[in-house]
Design a protein around this motif. Structure first.
Motif, PDB file in Angstrom:
ATOM      1  N   TRP A 169       0.830  -1.204   0.000  1.00 17.64           N
ATOM      2  CA  TRP A 169       0.000   0.000   0.000  1.00 17.64           C
ATOM      3  C   TRP A 169       0.864   1.254   0.000  1.00 17.64           C
ATOM      4  O   TRP A 169       0.474   2.280  -0.561  1.00 17.64           O
ATOM      5  CB  TRP A 169      -0.979  -0.006   1.174  1.00 17.64           C
ATOM      6  CG  TRP A 169      -2.027  -1.064   1.001  1.00 17.64           C
ATOM      7  CD1 TRP A 169      -2.228  -2.154   1.787  1.00 17.64           C
ATOM      8  CD2 TRP A 169      -2.984  -1.150  -0.056  1.00 17.64           C
ATOM      9  NE1 TRP A 169      -3.257  -2.913   1.293  1.00 17.64           N
ATOM     10  CE2 TRP A 169      -3.754  -2.323   0.159  1.00 17.64           C
ATOM     11  CE3 TRP A 169      -3.289  -0.369  -1.161  1.00 17.64           C
ATOM     12  CZ2 TRP A 169      -4.784  -2.715  -0.680  1.00 17.64           C
ATOM     13  CZ3 TRP A 169      -4.318  -0.762  -1.994  1.00 17.64           C
ATOM     14  CH2 TRP A 169      -5.049  -1.911  -1.765  1.00 17.64           C
ATOM     15  N   VAL A 179       1.717   1.757  -3.619  1.00 15.98           N
ATOM     16  CA  VAL A 179       0.540   2.296  -4.321  1.00 15.98           C
ATOM     17  C   VAL A 179       0.379   3.779  -3.994  1.00 15.98           C
ATOM     18  O   VAL A 179       0.110   4.599  -4.880  1.00 15.98           O
ATOM     19  CB  VAL A 179      -0.737   1.502  -3.956  1.00 15.98           C
ATOM     20  CG1 VAL A 179      -1.981   2.181  -4.527  1.00 15.98           C
ATOM     21  CG2 VAL A 179      -0.636   0.068  -4.452  1.00 15.98           C
ATOM     22  N   SER A 219      -5.609  11.187  -9.328  1.00 14.79           N
ATOM     23  CA  SER A 219      -5.062  10.057  -8.576  1.00 14.79           C
ATOM     24  C   SER A 219      -4.866  10.357  -7.090  1.00 14.79           C
ATOM     25  O   SER A 219      -4.511   9.457  -6.335  1.00 14.79           O
ATOM     26  CB  SER A 219      -3.752   9.600  -9.204  1.00 14.79           C
ATOM     27  OG  SER A 219      -2.828  10.654  -9.227  1.00 14.79           O
ATOM     28  N   ALA A 222      -5.074   4.386  -0.553  1.00 13.43           N
ATOM     29  CA  ALA A 222      -3.944   3.497  -0.258  1.00 13.43           C
ATOM     30  C   ALA A 222      -3.436   3.731   1.150  1.00 13.43           C
ATOM     31  O   ALA A 222      -3.067   2.783   1.857  1.00 13.43           O
ATOM     32  CB  ALA A 222      -2.827   3.712  -1.273  1.00 13.43           C
TER      33      ALA A 222
END
Length: 150
Positions: free
Chosen positions: A8, A11, A27, A34
Protein backbone atom coordinates in the motif's frame (compact mmCIF):
# COMPACT_ATOMS: atom_id res chain seq x y z
CA UNK A 1 5.81 -4.18 9.10
CA UNK A 2 3.75 -6.48 6.91
CA UNK A 3 4.27 -6.92 3.21
CA UNK A 4 0.78 -5.49 2.69
CA UNK A 5 1.86 -2.22 4.30
CA UNK A 6 4.77 -2.08 1.85
CA UNK A 7 2.37 -2.81 -1.02
CA UNK A 8 0.00 0.00 0.00
CA UNK A 9 2.98 2.31 0.54
CA UNK A 10 4.09 1.68 -3.05
CA UNK A 11 0.54 2.30 -4.32
CA UNK A 12 0.47 5.53 -2.30
CA UNK A 13 3.80 6.76 -3.71
CA UNK A 14 2.80 5.88 -7.30
CA UNK A 15 -0.54 7.67 -6.93
CA UNK A 16 1.16 10.78 -5.50
CA UNK A 17 3.72 10.77 -8.32
CA UNK A 18 0.93 10.41 -10.87
CA UNK A 19 -0.87 13.34 -9.27
CA UNK A 20 2.24 15.51 -9.42
CA UNK A 21 2.69 14.54 -13.07
CA UNK A 22 -0.89 15.36 -14.08
CA UNK A 23 -2.05 17.96 -11.51
CA UNK A 24 -5.64 17.09 -12.42
CA UNK A 25 -6.85 15.85 -9.01
CA UNK A 26 -7.38 12.39 -10.45
CA UNK A 27 -5.06 10.06 -8.58
CA UNK A 28 -4.95 11.88 -5.24
CA UNK A 29 -8.06 9.97 -4.18
CA UNK A 30 -6.23 6.69 -4.76
CA UNK A 31 -3.29 7.92 -2.69
CA UNK A 32 -5.58 8.61 0.27
CA UNK A 33 -7.33 5.26 -0.25
CA UNK A 34 -3.94 3.50 -0.26
CA UNK A 35 -2.99 5.29 2.95
CA UNK A 36 -6.24 4.14 4.59
CA UNK A 37 -5.62 0.57 3.39
CA UNK A 38 -2.08 0.69 4.82
CA UNK A 39 -3.56 1.70 8.19
CA UNK A 40 -5.89 -1.30 7.90
CA UNK A 41 -2.86 -3.52 7.22
CA UNK A 42 -1.14 -2.07 10.29
CA UNK A 43 -4.09 -3.13 12.44
CA UNK A 44 -3.98 -6.64 10.99
CA UNK A 45 -6.95 -6.59 8.63
CA UNK A 46 -6.89 -9.13 5.79
CA UNK A 47 -6.12 -8.13 2.22
CA UNK A 48 -9.79 -8.32 1.19
CA UNK A 49 -10.71 -5.80 3.90
CA UNK A 50 -7.74 -3.62 2.96
CA UNK A 51 -8.77 -3.65 -0.68
CA UNK A 52 -12.36 -2.78 0.29
CA UNK A 53 -11.05 0.14 2.36
CA UNK A 54 -8.94 1.27 -0.60
CA UNK A 55 -11.84 1.13 -3.11
CA UNK A 56 -14.50 2.54 -0.82
CA UNK A 57 -12.22 5.23 0.62
CA UNK A 58 -11.08 6.38 -2.83
CA UNK A 59 -14.62 6.34 -4.22
CA UNK A 60 -16.17 8.15 -1.26
CA UNK A 61 -13.50 10.84 -1.26
CA UNK A 62 -14.03 11.33 -4.97
CA UNK A 63 -17.81 11.64 -4.50
CA UNK A 64 -17.54 14.00 -1.53
CA UNK A 65 -14.81 16.35 -2.70
CA UNK A 66 -15.20 16.51 -6.48
CA UNK A 67 -18.34 18.71 -6.36
CA UNK A 68 -16.61 21.07 -3.93
CA UNK A 69 -13.53 21.33 -6.12
CA UNK A 70 -15.59 21.83 -9.27
CA UNK A 71 -16.60 25.25 -7.90
CA UNK A 72 -12.92 26.20 -7.62
CA UNK A 73 -12.27 25.44 -11.27
CA UNK A 74 -10.97 28.35 -13.34
CA UNK A 75 -13.79 29.47 -15.59
CA UNK A 76 -12.07 32.12 -17.69
CA UNK A 77 -9.43 30.38 -19.72
CA UNK A 78 -6.90 32.66 -21.35
CA UNK A 79 -6.51 32.39 -25.09
CA UNK A 80 -3.30 30.59 -26.00
CA UNK A 81 -0.67 32.70 -27.73
CA UNK A 82 -0.89 30.54 -30.84
CA UNK A 83 -4.67 31.05 -31.04
CA UNK A 84 -4.09 34.78 -31.21
CA UNK A 85 -2.39 34.21 -34.57
CA UNK A 86 -5.62 33.03 -36.21
CA UNK A 87 -6.63 35.63 -38.78
CA UNK A 88 -3.12 37.11 -38.87
CA UNK A 89 -0.80 37.31 -41.85
CA UNK A 90 2.17 34.96 -42.23
CA UNK A 91 4.91 34.68 -44.83
CA UNK A 92 5.49 31.40 -46.66
CA UNK A 93 9.19 30.55 -46.22
CA UNK A 94 9.01 27.16 -47.98
CA UNK A 95 6.58 26.41 -50.80
CA UNK A 96 3.37 24.84 -49.50
CA UNK A 97 2.79 21.83 -51.71
CA UNK A 98 0.42 19.11 -50.50
CA UNK A 99 1.63 16.65 -53.16
CA UNK A 100 5.22 16.94 -51.91
CA UNK A 101 4.29 17.33 -48.26
CA UNK A 102 6.22 20.58 -47.98
CA UNK A 103 5.32 23.90 -46.47
CA UNK A 104 6.55 26.30 -43.82
CA UNK A 105 5.39 29.75 -42.83
CA UNK A 106 6.69 32.37 -40.42
CA UNK A 107 4.49 34.43 -38.15
CA UNK A 108 5.74 36.76 -35.42
CA UNK A 109 9.27 35.45 -35.91
CA UNK A 110 8.25 31.81 -35.36
CA UNK A 111 8.54 29.18 -38.10
CA UNK A 112 5.65 26.74 -38.41
CA UNK A 113 4.80 23.79 -40.61
CA UNK A 114 2.06 25.08 -42.89
CA UNK A 115 -0.63 23.47 -45.01
CA UNK A 116 -3.01 25.01 -47.48
CA UNK A 117 -6.63 25.16 -46.38
CA UNK A 118 -7.78 24.48 -49.96
CA UNK A 119 -5.01 22.02 -50.85
CA UNK A 120 -3.46 24.36 -53.43
CA UNK A 121 0.23 25.08 -53.98
CA UNK A 122 1.34 28.37 -52.43
CA UNK A 123 4.72 29.73 -53.54
CA UNK A 124 7.50 30.91 -51.25
CA UNK A 125 7.32 34.56 -50.09
CA UNK A 126 3.51 34.65 -50.47
CA UNK A 127 1.61 36.44 -47.71
CA UNK A 128 -1.04 34.08 -46.33
CA UNK A 129 -3.75 34.32 -43.69
CA UNK A 130 -3.87 31.82 -40.83
CA UNK A 131 -7.33 30.18 -40.74
CA UNK A 132 -6.65 27.74 -37.93
CA UNK A 133 -3.95 26.01 -35.96
CA UNK A 134 -3.97 22.22 -36.02
CA UNK A 135 -1.49 21.01 -33.40
CA UNK A 136 1.86 22.38 -34.56
CA UNK A 137 0.61 23.27 -38.07
CA UNK A 138 -0.74 26.47 -39.48
CA UNK A 139 -3.66 26.03 -41.84
CA UNK A 140 -3.45 28.95 -44.25
CA UNK A 141 -5.00 30.46 -47.34
CA UNK A 142 -3.93 33.24 -49.65
CA UNK A 143 -5.40 36.73 -49.35
CA UNK A 144 -6.97 36.33 -52.82
CA UNK A 145 -8.84 33.23 -51.60
CA UNK A 146 -10.23 35.20 -48.69
CA UNK A 147 -11.36 38.02 -50.99
CA UNK A 148 -13.26 35.75 -53.40
CA UNK A 149 -17.05 35.76 -53.00
CA UNK A 150 -18.56 32.57 -51.62
Amino acid sequence: MTHYMIFWGVVFVLAVLAEFATMQLVSIWFAVGALAAAIGAFFGLGFTAQFAIFVLGSFLLLLLTRPLLRGLKVKNVAVMNAERDIGSAAVVIEEINPALGTGRARINGVDWTAVSELGDVIPKDTIVIVSQIDGAKLVVHTQETADEPA
